[in-house]
Design a protein around this motif. Structure first.
Motif, PDB file in Angstrom:
ATOM      1  N   HIS A  79      41.810  44.356  38.463  1.00  0.00           N
ATOM      2  CA  HIS A  79      42.008  43.419  39.571  1.00  0.00           C
ATOM      3  C   HIS A  79      41.041  43.734  40.713  1.00  0.00           C
ATOM      4  O   HIS A  79      40.331  42.853  41.204  1.00  0.00           O
ATOM      5  N   VAL A  80      41.002  44.993  41.110  1.00  0.00           N
ATOM      6  CA  VAL A  80      40.110  45.432  42.190  1.00  0.00           C
ATOM      7  C   VAL A  80      38.655  45.184  41.793  1.00  0.00           C
ATOM      8  O   VAL A  80      37.866  44.652  42.582  1.00  0.00           O
ATOM      9  N   GLY A  81      38.308  45.546  40.563  1.00  0.00           N
ATOM     10  CA  GLY A  81      36.930  45.367  40.103  1.00  0.00           C
ATOM     11  C   GLY A  81      36.485  43.921  40.145  1.00  0.00           C
ATOM     12  O   GLY A  81      35.371  43.609  40.584  1.00  0.00           O
ATOM     13  N   ALA A  82      37.351  43.016  39.705  1.00  0.00           N
ATOM     14  CA  ALA A  82      36.999  41.594  39.710  1.00  0.00           C
ATOM     15  C   ALA A  82      36.805  41.077  41.126  1.00  0.00           C
ATOM     16  O   ALA A  82      35.875  40.309  41.399  1.00  0.00           O
ATOM     17  N   ILE A  83      37.644  41.520  42.052  1.00  0.00           N
ATOM     18  CA  ILE A  83      37.496  41.097  43.455  1.00  0.00           C
ATOM     19  C   ILE A  83      36.195  41.627  44.041  1.00  0.00           C
ATOM     20  O   ILE A  83      35.436  40.890  44.677  1.00  0.00           O
ATOM     21  N   GLU A  85      33.444  42.704  42.486  1.00  0.00           N
ATOM     22  CA  GLU A  85      32.262  42.129  41.839  1.00  0.00           C
ATOM     23  C   GLU A  85      32.059  40.667  42.253  1.00  0.00           C
ATOM     24  O   GLU A  85      30.930  40.242  42.504  1.00  0.00           O
ATOM     25  N   LYS A  86      33.135  39.907  42.340  1.00  0.00           N
ATOM     26  CA  LYS A  86      33.013  38.508  42.779  1.00  0.00           C
ATOM     27  C   LYS A  86      32.496  38.465  44.217  1.00  0.00           C
ATOM     28  O   LYS A  86      31.663  37.608  44.555  1.00  0.00           O
ATOM     29  N   LEU A 102      37.645  37.569  50.637  1.00  0.00           N
ATOM     30  CA  LEU A 102      38.085  38.055  49.335  1.00  0.00           C
ATOM     31  C   LEU A 102      38.162  39.576  49.312  1.00  0.00           C
ATOM     32  O   LEU A 102      39.174  40.154  48.902  1.00  0.00           O
ATOM     33  N   LEU A 103      37.110  40.248  49.765  1.00  0.00           N
ATOM     34  CA  LEU A 103      37.088  41.711  49.708  1.00  0.00           C
ATOM     35  C   LEU A 103      38.157  42.320  50.601  1.00  0.00           C
ATOM     36  O   LEU A 103      38.726  43.364  50.276  1.00  0.00           O
TER      37      LEU A 103
END
Length: 193
Positions: A79-83, A85-86, A102-103
């Motif tokens: 979840h953290v990684g997707a946020i 990276e996005k 988002l971050l």
């Protein structure tokens, strides 16, 4: 997939991720959801590396959907990684306000920073290494986790030539962080998952 990416075979790499996603994407078991979300995360990173930003955002969104309603701790890093990276993709697209909003969903959660401090800090340094020092600093300010990130905040201020007031030991760590960011900048070409 990662091995194929290291061999510069991104088409095959993406195909492997797609095969895993298509084959196991509907399975509910946490361990499998984690693998599918990880494949989506890696696919997004690879797509961004290929300049396919919109497809990367779609992959990150799909990863977020996979783990959004789950509370298993093993899925939190996905979840953290997707946020994170996005957010980086959004910065590359010039959508800094959207990236910041988002971050901050991660940076406003002390529990997430506590559990995933090193990966989050590493990626924030990557943001700075890619030329987003000012945006990264802005994202990190006025968050409940700011005190835990003080060395990085001071390092970014140093890089931007801003005035700062910090204890000597924080200044020393910040100098090391600046050196690490410059090293990352020198090693930039294509990031791997």
């Amino acid at each position: 997939g990662v091995t194929l990416g290291a061999m510069q075979r991104t088409g095959d790499e993406i195909a492997v991720y797609d095969e895993l996603i298509n084959r196991f994407g509907d399975r509910p078991e946490a361990a499998i959801v984690e693998q599918v979300a990880g494949a989506l995360l890696c696919k997004g990173i690879t797509l961004e590396g290929e300049g396919r930003s919109q497809e990367a955002i779609s992959a990150f969104d799909h990863a977020l959907e996979k783990v959004a309603s789950r509370d298993e701790s093993s899925l939190t890093l996905c979840h953290v990684g997707a946020i994170v990276e996005k957010s980086l993709v959004l910065l590359h697209l010039g959508r800094s306000e959207e990236a910041s909003t988002l971050l901050k969903t991660v940076l406003n959660r002390p529990d997430l920073l506590e559990d995933h401090y090193n990966p989050i800090m590493g990626r924030l340094m990557d943001f700075a290494a890619q030329g987003f020092e000012s945006e990264t600093l802005k994202m990190m300010t006025r968050t409940p986790t700011g005190a835990k990130m003080e060395p990085l905040i001071v390092a970014l201020k140093m890089m931007l030539g801003q005035e700062m007031n910090a204890p000597q030991e924080v200044m020393e760590v910040a100098k090391d962080v600046v050196a690490r960011i410059h090293k990352k900048r020198d090693e930039l070409p294509k990031k791997q998952c």
